[in-house]
Design a protein around this motif. Structure first.
Motif, PDB file in Angstrom:
ATOM      1  N   ARG A  97       0.832  -1.194  -0.220  1.00  0.00           N
ATOM      2  CA  ARG A  97       0.039   0.028  -0.018  1.00  0.00           C
ATOM      3  C   ARG A  97       0.821   1.263   0.111  1.00  0.00           C
ATOM      4  N   ASP A 121      -6.188   3.397  -2.286  1.00  0.00           N
ATOM      5  CA  ASP A 121      -7.048   2.487  -2.193  1.00  0.00           C
ATOM      6  C   ASP A 121      -7.942   2.019  -3.112  1.00  0.00           C
ATOM      7  N   GLU A 122      -8.415   3.050  -3.911  1.00  0.00           N
ATOM      8  CA  GLU A 122      -8.864   2.705  -5.108  1.00  0.00           C
ATOM      9  C   GLU A 122      -8.105   2.154  -6.314  1.00  0.00           C
ATOM     10  N   LEU A 124      -5.548   0.211  -5.357  1.00  0.00           N
ATOM     11  CA  LEU A 124      -5.429  -1.203  -4.919  1.00  0.00           C
ATOM     12  C   LEU A 124      -6.628  -2.134  -5.206  1.00  0.00           C
ATOM     13  N   GLU A 125      -7.912  -1.514  -5.357  1.00  0.00           N
ATOM     14  CA  GLU A 125      -9.112  -2.267  -5.434  1.00  0.00           C
ATOM     15  C   GLU A 125      -9.191  -2.485  -6.969  1.00  0.00           C
ATOM     16  N   THR A 130      -6.238  -5.287  -2.865  1.00  0.00           N
ATOM     17  CA  THR A 130      -6.846  -4.526  -1.594  1.00  0.00           C
ATOM     18  C   THR A 130      -6.464  -5.533  -0.338  1.00  0.00           C
ATOM     19  N   SER A 133      -2.786  -5.314   1.070  1.00  0.00           N
ATOM     20  CA  SER A 133      -1.928  -3.869   1.217  1.00  0.00           C
ATOM     21  C   SER A 133      -1.044  -3.982   2.270  1.00  0.00           C
TER      22      SER A 133
ATOM     23  N   ALA B   3     -16.320  -3.702  -0.281  1.00  0.00           N
ATOM     24  CA  ALA B   3     -14.923  -3.848  -0.022  1.00  0.00           C
ATOM     25  C   ALA B   3     -14.332  -2.378   0.302  1.00  0.00           C
ATOM     26  N   ASP B   4     -14.764  -1.449  -0.240  1.00  0.00           N
ATOM     27  CA  ASP B   4     -14.076  -0.193  -0.283  1.00  0.00           C
ATOM     28  C   ASP B   4     -14.495   0.413   1.161  1.00  0.00           C
ATOM     29  N   VAL B   7     -12.113  -1.592   3.889  1.00  0.00           N
ATOM     30  CA  VAL B   7     -10.973  -1.266   3.814  1.00  0.00           C
ATOM     31  C   VAL B   7     -10.795   0.126   4.865  1.00  0.00           C
ATOM     32  N   ARG B   8     -11.480   0.948   4.551  1.00  0.00           N
ATOM     33  CA  ARG B   8     -11.691   2.382   5.213  1.00  0.00           C
ATOM     34  C   ARG B   8     -11.825   1.983   6.552  1.00  0.00           C
TER      35      ARG B   8
END
Lengths: 243, 361
Positions: A97, A121-122, A124-125, A130, A133, B3-4, B7-8
């Motif tokens: 990450r 993060d976007e 990675l997705e 993800t 990371s 999933a987003d 992660v956050r």
């Protein structure tokens, strides 16, 4: 359609050797543009000239209508150019990450830390990383490294992405995944320029193909057209068949 | 989308529970500096005068080592730190001689002089990498040394150097204190000045490590070309690191000139300063805030113990300790500790699954 990259009469000489000689081409917004040719044809040199790692001996590079021939790699990155390398080069001392975060933090000057983290993060997705990371970048498999290479470039929010042989060394199933990934990136509106040796990949991906040999442009056109060209068959495909 | 969100959330909880060890360390260091003189006095009485001097030397080495490390994080190994040190020392000495300013002014101006010199030197040398940068910077101290040496004696003192007045002159008050307490008060005052400079250096290092510059420096160190393609401007980042690396060493040189009482070309631009600046972080652990300080405290203790045990030839023993520790602790004391802690944390986790990665094209 607008032109994203315009190379005009590009040349690069190393000593007496003309690695690239009088090469001109245009890449249009939204297309997937392939550069093919035998080893030593000057493909990677072209990407290095476009991304600013090499300064051309002669010629011009325009990016989104701006002359960037004299611009540094960082300036071209800020202008919207992303690059994934042939020999994958993650920063080994960082997690996956953090590697991607570097692209997000520095790709757009003035981006806030929180926005950069979100952008990382976007990326990675999109690249399906993800879950990995927190893994150290030196502990990745080759396919994961290739994905990281793309994720890191995507995190800089490029308008155009240069991919240097991202399929090399991948198994067929992995290559199919990678093709899907490249198409997904294009569908987000990113223009793609890629170098590839594996011809089925070129056939599946490329809208247009630039064929190079010995530093010069042999021909340019759709995959079906260029692969019928006698010079191309002789210089490139013929050699492949014989091997 | 889920999933987003996940992660956050994971990132959020991790941030909430993470202890800011760097800031905790800064506070601990500040407290240690604040109480060290009184503690030494309480435990050692008269002997605390020399202990305080040894502790001050350890602070001095910490400032030098941590400063050097800030630049090393960009992959540039500097051999110029004697030049920054000497530039600071001569700045305050020349100000005392030629301008009637308060003595204290020489210390920040020593830092400013080092920064100006770093900007000039960096503009010329920072595009060089590896051994070429190291050699180019090695000449910097020699050039400055030659300059002060050859300037007319009335200006910079030439070979004989210049006297620098002490910053502190505590007075002996009969009946209220013992004789040695005067020396203690003087050493205590210097110790606090060094302590403040070190805390400033540590704070600068922590701010770098918490900012995006940490990532920029690491990226440049591991692959400058890729760093550029990622949008990092290597030349700018390295110049910033060079300036941060110089400023506190310039101040250190100025303070030390007052403490020692003189500046001399050989002493102010000594190769020993340059060598200690790089050996100490390597011993303690590179590219961290903690490593160079651990290295400075460790090496100061080793040196002092050896000096007291074998008064003659103790430097040979010191050299042996250095060679052995670099051979057997390639990542320094801090690297060794991290390795031990990681091994204890996950004893079952084996080596990475992938092998033979060296063979990859």
């Amino acid at each position: 359609m607008s032109v994203v990259i315009r190379a005009t009469a590009l040349a690069k000489h190393f000593g007496g050797l003309a690695a690239v000689d009088d090469v001109s081409f245009e890449v249009e917004a939204g297309e997937i543009f392939a550069i093919i040719g035998p080893n030593g044809a000057g493909k990677t040199t072209i990407l290095n000239l476009v991304s600013g790692l090499l300064t051309p001996t002669a010629g011009r590079v325009e990016l989104l209508g701006r002359d960037v021939t004299a611009a540094s790699p960082a300036q071209r990155c800020h202008a919207g150019l992303g690059r994934a390398f042939q020999v994958v080069q993650p920063f080994p001392e960082m997690t996956l990450r953090e590697n991607v975060l570097v692209g997000a933090l520095f790709g757009t000057p003035g981006l806030s830390r929180a926005d950069a983290e979100h952008r990382a993060d976007e990326a990675l997705e999109v690249t399906g990383l993800t879950a990995l990371s927190a893994v150290d970048a030196e502990d990745l498999t080759l396919m994961q490294e290739k994905r990281l290479e793309i994720a890191r470039a995507l995190a800089t929010k490029p308008s155009v992405l240069l991919l240097d042989e991202v399929m090399a060394g991948l198994r067929p199933a992995e290559a199919r995944d990678a093709i899907g990934l490249v198409k997904a990136v294009r569908d987000q509106g990113v223009t793609i320029v890629f170098i590839e040796h594996v011809m089925p990949v070129v056939r599946d991906l490329a809208d247009r193909v630039l064929v190079m040999d010995h530093g010069k442009v042999l021909t340019e056109g759709r995959y079906a057209e260029v692969t019928q060209d006698a010079r191309v068959i002789e210089a490139y495909l013929g050699k492949e068949d014989a091997a | 989308m889920s999933a987003d969100a996940r992660v956050r959330r994971v990132a959020g909880t991790a941030a909430a529970t993470r202890v800011p060890w760097d800031l905790v360390g800064l506070v601990v260091l500040a407290i240690a500096v604040a109480f060290m003189p009184d503690l030494l006095k309480a435990f050692f009485g008269r002997a605390s005068v020399s202990y305080l001097s040894i502790a001050t030397n350890a602070l001095s080495l910490s400032i030098l080592a941590l400063s050097w490390d800030i630049l090393a994080r960009t992959g540039q190994l500097s051999l110029a730190h004697a030049a920054f040190y000497g530039a600071g020392a001569y700045t305050t000495a020349l100000l005392v001689k030629h301008a009637s300013l308060p003595l204290w002014v020489g210390i920040p101006l020593g830092g400013v002089a080092a920064v100006i010199f770093a900007l000039l030197l960096g503009a010329v040398t920072l595009r060089l990498r590896g051994i070429y940068f190291a050699i180019a910077t090695l000449s910097a101290a020699e050039v400055l040394k030659a300059v002060v040496h050859h300037l007319p004696t009335p200006i910079a003192g030439g070979n004989a150097g210049l006297n620098v007045p002490a910053l502190f002159r505590p007075e002996f008050i009969a009946g209220q204190m013992e004789r040695w307490e005067v020396a203690f008060l003087r050493n205590e005052a210097y110790f606090y000045v060094y302590g403040v400079v070190l805390l400033a250096t540590v704070l600068a290092s922590i701010l770098v490590q918490r900012s995006r510059f940490k990532h920029a420096f690491t990226a440049i160190r591991t692959n400058e070309e890729v760093a550029g393609v990622m949008g990092i401007r290597p030349a700018r980042a390295k110049l910033l690191a060079f300036v941060l690396s110089a400023v506190f060493v310039g101040m250190l040189g100025a303070v030390e000139a007052h403490r020692v009482g003189s500046v001399l070309p050989e002493q102010s631009f000594s190769v020993a300063t340059t060598v200690l600046a790089l050996v100490t972080p390597i011993f303690g652990g590179l590219y961290t805030t903690l490593g160079p300080i651990v290295g400075a405290l460790g090496l100061s203790s080793v040196q002092e113990t050896l000096r007291r045990t074998f008064s003659d030839g103790y430097l040979i023993g010191y050299g042996v300790v250095l060679v052995l520790s670099i051979l057997f602790m390639p990542r320094g004391v801090v690297g060794l500790m991290n390795g031990l802690m990681r091994r204890r944390a996950k004893p079952a986790a084996g080596a990475p699954e992938r092998t033979g990665e060296e063979d990859r094209p």
